[in-house]
Structures are given as structure tokens and as C-alpha cells.
Design a protein around this motif. Structure first.
Motif, PDB file in Angstrom:
ATOM      1  N   ASN A  58      41.669  47.290  38.516  1.00  7.45           N
ATOM      2  CA  ASN A  58      41.472  47.766  37.153  1.00  7.45           C
ATOM      3  C   ASN A  58      41.168  46.542  36.307  1.00  7.45           C
ATOM      4  N   TYR A  59      40.108  46.637  35.469  1.00  7.90           N
ATOM      5  CA  TYR A  59      39.693  45.496  34.664  1.00  7.90           C
ATOM      6  C   TYR A  59      39.579  45.875  33.188  1.00  7.90           C
ATOM      7  N   ALA A  60      39.866  44.909  32.330  1.00  4.04           N
ATOM      8  CA  ALA A  60      39.550  45.074  30.919  1.00  4.04           C
ATOM      9  C   ALA A  60      38.032  45.118  30.768  1.00  4.04           C
ATOM     10  N   ASP A  61      37.563  45.899  29.813  1.00  4.73           N
ATOM     11  CA  ASP A  61      36.118  46.036  29.613  1.00  4.73           C
ATOM     12  C   ASP A  61      35.457  44.679  29.365  1.00  4.73           C
ATOM     13  N   SER A  62      36.165  43.794  28.689  1.00  5.81           N
ATOM     14  CA  SER A  62      35.578  42.512  28.293  1.00  5.81           C
ATOM     15  C   SER A  62      35.308  41.578  29.474  1.00  5.81           C
ATOM     16  N   VAL A  63      35.904  41.856  30.632  1.00  7.47           N
ATOM     17  CA  VAL A  63      35.726  40.955  31.771  1.00  7.47           C
ATOM     18  C   VAL A  63      35.018  41.625  32.945  1.00  7.47           C
ATOM     19  N   LYS A  64      34.732  42.896  32.840  1.00 10.41           N
ATOM     20  CA  LYS A  64      34.067  43.608  33.944  1.00 10.41           C
ATOM     21  C   LYS A  64      32.733  42.943  34.282  1.00 10.41           C
ATOM     22  N   GLY A  65      32.524  42.755  35.579  1.00  9.40           N
ATOM     23  CA  GLY A  65      31.282  42.131  36.032  1.00  9.40           C
ATOM     24  C   GLY A  65      31.326  40.616  36.043  1.00  9.40           C
ATOM     25  N   ARG A  66      32.365  40.031  35.437  1.00 12.32           N
ATOM     26  CA  ARG A  66      32.482  38.567  35.409  1.00 12.32           C
ATOM     27  C   ARG A  66      33.705  38.079  36.186  1.00 12.32           C
ATOM     28  N   PHE A  67      34.789  38.840  36.132  1.00 12.06           N
ATOM     29  CA  PHE A  67      36.037  38.442  36.798  1.00 12.06           C
ATOM     30  C   PHE A  67      36.271  39.322  38.020  1.00 12.06           C
ATOM     31  N   THR A  68      36.910  38.743  39.033  1.00 14.77           N
ATOM     32  CA  THR A  68      37.272  39.490  40.235  1.00 14.77           C
ATOM     33  C   THR A  68      38.709  39.168  40.610  1.00 14.77           C
ATOM     34  N   ILE A  69      39.518  40.210  40.754  1.00 12.16           N
ATOM     35  CA  ILE A  69      40.902  40.029  41.174  1.00 12.16           C
ATOM     36  C   ILE A  69      41.013  40.372  42.656  1.00 12.16           C
ATOM     37  N   SER A  70      41.835  39.617  43.363  1.00  7.89           N
ATOM     38  CA  SER A  70      42.073  39.884  44.785  1.00  7.89           C
ATOM     39  C   SER A  70      43.493  39.457  45.123  1.00  7.89           C
ATOM     40  N   ARG A  71      43.960  39.866  46.299  1.00  8.16           N
ATOM     41  CA  ARG A  71      45.313  39.505  46.679  1.00  8.16           C
ATOM     42  C   ARG A  71      45.419  39.306  48.175  1.00  8.16           C
ATOM     43  N   ASP A  72      46.411  38.515  48.562  1.00 10.68           N
ATOM     44  CA  ASP A  72      46.760  38.310  49.963  1.00 10.68           C
ATOM     45  C   ASP A  72      48.192  38.802  50.110  1.00 10.68           C
ATOM     46  N   ASN A  73      48.363  39.980  50.668  1.00  9.50           N
ATOM     47  CA  ASN A  73      49.697  40.575  50.741  1.00  9.50           C
ATOM     48  C   ASN A  73      50.647  39.756  51.614  1.00  9.50           C
ATOM     49  N   ALA A  74      50.118  39.150  52.653  1.00  7.25           N
ATOM     50  CA  ALA A  74      50.968  38.371  53.555  1.00  7.25           C
ATOM     51  C   ALA A  74      51.532  37.129  52.872  1.00  7.25           C
ATOM     52  N   LYS A  75      50.801  36.621  51.886  1.00  2.61           N
ATOM     53  CA  LYS A  75      51.220  35.408  51.186  1.00  2.61           C
ATOM     54  C   LYS A  75      51.809  35.697  49.810  1.00  2.61           C
ATOM     55  N   TYR A  76      51.920  36.974  49.449  1.00  3.67           N
ATOM     56  CA  TYR A  76      52.414  37.346  48.117  1.00  3.67           C
ATOM     57  C   TYR A  76      51.651  36.596  47.029  1.00  3.67           C
ATOM     58  N   THR A  77      50.349  36.549  47.174  1.00  5.45           N
ATOM     59  CA  THR A  77      49.512  35.776  46.266  1.00  5.45           C
ATOM     60  C   THR A  77      48.415  36.646  45.683  1.00  5.45           C
ATOM     61  N   VAL A  78      48.134  36.424  44.403  1.00 12.33           N
ATOM     62  CA  VAL A  78      47.040  37.108  43.727  1.00 12.33           C
ATOM     63  C   VAL A  78      46.120  36.057  43.125  1.00 12.33           C
ATOM     64  N   TYR A  79      44.838  36.356  43.126  1.00 12.66           N
ATOM     65  CA  TYR A  79      43.824  35.434  42.634  1.00 12.66           C
ATOM     66  C   TYR A  79      43.013  36.092  41.519  1.00 12.66           C
ATOM     67  N   LEU A  80      42.459  35.261  40.653  1.00 12.34           N
ATOM     68  CA  LEU A  80      41.522  35.735  39.646  1.00 12.34           C
ATOM     69  C   LEU A  80      40.339  34.783  39.624  1.00 12.34           C
ATOM     70  N   GLN A  81      39.212  35.250  40.141  1.00 11.72           N
ATOM     71  CA  GLN A  81      37.968  34.485  40.091  1.00 11.72           C
ATOM     72  C   GLN A  81      37.260  34.808  38.785  1.00 11.72           C
ATOM     73  N   MET A  82      37.056  33.787  37.970  1.00 12.42           N
ATOM     74  CA  MET A  82      36.452  33.976  36.646  1.00 12.42           C
ATOM     75  C   MET A  82      35.107  33.269  36.600  1.00 12.42           C
ATOM     76  N   ASN A  83      34.053  34.042  36.452  1.00 14.53           N
ATOM     77  CA  ASN A  83      32.691  33.504  36.363  1.00 14.53           C
ATOM     78  C   ASN A  83      32.101  33.782  34.982  1.00 14.53           C
ATOM     79  N   SER A  84      31.030  33.087  34.667  1.00 15.22           N
ATOM     80  CA  SER A  84      30.337  33.268  33.385  1.00 15.22           C
ATOM     81  C   SER A  84      31.321  33.235  32.220  1.00 15.22           C
ATOM     82  N   LEU A  85      32.170  32.253  32.224  1.00 19.28           N
ATOM     83  CA  LEU A  85      33.216  32.169  31.202  1.00 19.28           C
ATOM     84  C   LEU A  85      32.633  31.963  29.818  1.00 19.28           C
ATOM     85  N   GLU A  86      33.297  32.559  28.848  1.00 21.84           N
ATOM     86  CA  GLU A  86      32.875  32.510  27.450  1.00 21.84           C
ATOM     87  C   GLU A  86      34.008  31.906  26.620  1.00 21.84           C
ATOM     88  N   PRO A  87      33.682  31.345  25.466  1.00 19.78           N
ATOM     89  CA  PRO A  87      34.751  30.797  24.605  1.00 19.78           C
ATOM     90  C   PRO A  87      35.831  31.829  24.280  1.00 19.78           C
TER      91      PRO A  87
END
Length: 120
Positions: A58-87
Motif C-alpha cells: 500500500n502506497y501514499a499517492d504522492s510516492v506511487k511509481g517512485r518508491f518500492t517497499i519490500s521485505r525479507d521475512n527471514a531477516k525481519y527486515t523491510v526496505y524502501l527503495q526511493m527513486n526520483s526523489l523530490e524536495p
């Protein structure tokens, strides 16, 4: 006890990319939804993205198409890849994890926050 530690923030120019990581550790039986929130100066904390155990996102409208969230369940880790960043993405980013502890309590844990600054 559960610890939540974020990393990966920093200063980046507009149009650039950053990857945030958040790792949970401690008395964890299971982690349900994991998410990223952000809070800019003078504004309320807002949801950026979240992801369920099964991978539904689920993404906020303001970041759709630019940010990607993913997770590694075995490592209890979540990531946020942020592209085309804006001020406007400048904020403190917080990780949130919904944990079922080994004592069978369900509780939301927050990380300490990591600063993301987008500026030239």
C-alpha cells in the motif's frame, strides 16, 4: 524486548535515489505488517508505504511509481527503495513493525527515525 533499527538516510539531489533499511530483532514470534512513515517539519506523521506478511503493498499517492517497499521475512527486515526523489520528500522517515512477541503480545514498535534530505 524488541529493537528496531533504521539505516540508509542521507542527503541526495533531486532526481536521485536512496534505499532505506529497517531491521527488527529480539523477542519476536512473528511480524505482521511492516511500514514506513515520514514526518516533515511542521507536518503530521504520514504513511508512506506498508507491506503485509504475504507481500501485499500500500502506497501514499504522492510516492506511487517512485518508491518500492519490500521485505525479507527471514531477516525481519523491510526496505524502501526511493527513486526520483523530490524536495517534498524531505523528512524524517520512521519504520513501524507490528510484532507478535514471544510472550504472545501484539505491539507496534517504531524505529528512531532516519533523516532524508533532498536538495541541490
Amino acid at each position: 524486548q524488541v529493537q528496531v533499527v533504521e539505516s540508509g538516510g542521507g542527503l541526495v539531489q533531486p532526481g536521485g535515489s536512496l534505499r532505506l533499511s529497517c531491521a527488527a530483532s529480539g523477542s519476536i514470534l512473528r511480524i505482521n505488517t511492516m511500514g514506513w512513515y515520514r514526518q516533515a517539519p511542521g507536518k503530521q506523521r504520514e504513511l508512506v508505504a506498508d507491506i503485509t506478511t504475504g507481500g501485499s503493498t500500500n502506497y501514499a499517492d504522492s510516492v506511487k511509481g517512485r518508491f518500492t517497499i519490500s521485505r525479507d521475512n527471514a531477516k525481519y527486515t523491510v526496505y524502501l527503495q526511493m527513486n526520483s526523489l523530490e524536495p517534498e520528500d524531505t523528512a524524517v522517515y520512521y519504520c513501524n513493525v507490528e510484532v507478535l512477541t514471544t510472550m504472545h503480545y501484539e505491539y507496534d514498535y517504531w524505529g528512531q527515525g532516519t533523516q532524508v534530505t533532498v536538495a541541490s
